[in-house]
Design an enzyme around this catalytic site. Sequence first.
Site, short mmCIF file in Angstrom:
data_model
loop_
_atom_site.label_atom_id
_atom_site.label_comp_id
_atom_site.label_asym_id
_atom_site.label_seq_id
_atom_site.Cartn_x
_atom_site.Cartn_y
_atom_site.Cartn_z
N PHE A 1 0.83 -1.21 0.00
CA PHE A 1 0.00 0.00 0.00
C PHE A 1 0.86 1.25 0.00
CE2 PHE A 1 -2.45 -3.45 1.78
CZ PHE A 1 -3.67 -3.33 1.14
N LYS B 1 -6.61 -4.79 -1.93
CA LYS B 1 -5.71 -3.78 -2.51
C LYS B 1 -6.47 -2.88 -3.49
CE LYS B 1 -2.62 -1.36 -4.25
NZ LYS B 1 -1.24 -1.28 -4.51
N CYS C 1 -0.61 4.05 -10.47
CA CYS C 1 -1.46 3.06 -9.81
C CYS C 1 -2.95 3.35 -9.92
CB CYS C 1 -1.08 2.97 -8.33
SG CYS C 1 0.65 2.59 -8.07
#
Length: 438
Positions: free
Chosen positions: A142, A209, A265
């Site tokens: 993370f 996630k 991301c």
Amino acid sequence: MLIAVAGAGYVGLSSALAFAVSGHDVRVFDRDHARVDRLRRGEDPLAEPFVEELLGTFSDMTFTTDPRAAFRGVDAVAVAVGTPTTSRGEADISQLLIVADTVAREAPQCHVLIRSTVPVGTGDRLRREALRRFRVVANPEFLREGHAIEDALYPDRIVGGGDAEDEPLVRALYEQILEQRFPPRGALVPRTAHPRLLWMDRRSAELAKYAANAFLVTKLSFVNEIANVAAAVHADIRAVTEVLASDPRIGSAYLRPGIGWGGSCFPKDTRALVAFAAESGYEFTILRAAIEQNNKQLLRTYEELATELEGRVGVRIALLGLAFKAGTADCRDSRAIALAELFLTRGWEVHAFDPGVVSSPFVPPAVQVKRTAIEAADGADAVVIATEWPSFAALNLEELRRVMRGNLVYDGRCILEPDAVAAAGLRYRGVCPPIPND
Ligand code: UGA
């Protein structure tokens, strides 16, 4: 333990260094020869805080492009290779599959931790196919770019997904981080807050996630939308977000309005989540809307500037910021660059400055990259703040006014004080406009 990390990007390198700080022996494998050579010389290819000093501390760490040298005799492998987006928005796991085959060929029977962000079911598939002999654990990261080492050593939580018998190894691997017992390394000292290991099945860990990133972008798109409403109804978004931030159920982070979210991301992971949800028969309505809002947010900025500069010939824009956020040199999926492309398409000249970016393959060649903000602003019709670097909040506005041809300042990251901009004789526009006087 002896750990091999496959992939020396943000996730792989920071994981490897955190494992080394925790007392493990670490080998790092990457197929990129140039990157491996730089790492062997102790150079940080990512421009991340603490990386260079830790490379100096662990100068005997192995960096290799040779899979045999990397994986022979290890106790565990952590896989942190990229999962970019395909043209259909899905996660491309081909690099992961190649590494899995290599691990299967070279490594002894051991645990393989998947640190890469992968669609739900990928771990199960590896377990059934390439990694049949191995214990496969989903172990998503993370970390934020610009904070990669800190986030690896001081995570909010460590997530592990696998069978119950896999948990002890993962707990042992992260023990010094979980208990904050690693030996201090300069400013990197153990903290009092201890992260928890959240243990679950592989699929839940994989989804967690994506869920975390999807939640954060939804929050950002929401706050951008409220900022747009505030502008329309003449309310002060700064006051509104202060109210939101003071509610612990909402939380104060990720509430700064802007021209949109980007990076390597958020855009990729949100598209992948929409894609694999759809493939499983579920339409992720809110996330699709958050992505659409993000696209519209950028166009809104562009259109506002086009209206403001209507009729001007030979428009020159000073673009302050190229990186996708402050504190990084990374320009992948940067909103600042997307904006530059729109400006160029309109025939505007773009002079840019970013404190972290000298050159990048993602910067269009037509953009002239300058050495200071004032140099970029010289002769500009408008200054546009596109990345939230703190130094842009401290710009010398009088000097800016002196060197500019026009007087428009567009604050795309809500970091300037509108009154201070006006006091310098400049016209403030942006995502956080002040309430009009009457
Ligand atoms: C993000 C997540 O924050 C990490 O937790 C995650 O591990 C990582 O993706 C990943 O999946 O690997 P990162 O890509 O480094 O980390 O970016 P962030 O710091 O989260 O910022 C993303 C974007 O949101 C930037 O464009 C930034 O400018 C924007 N942002 C952030 C805002 O517009 N407003 C805010 O208040 C905060």
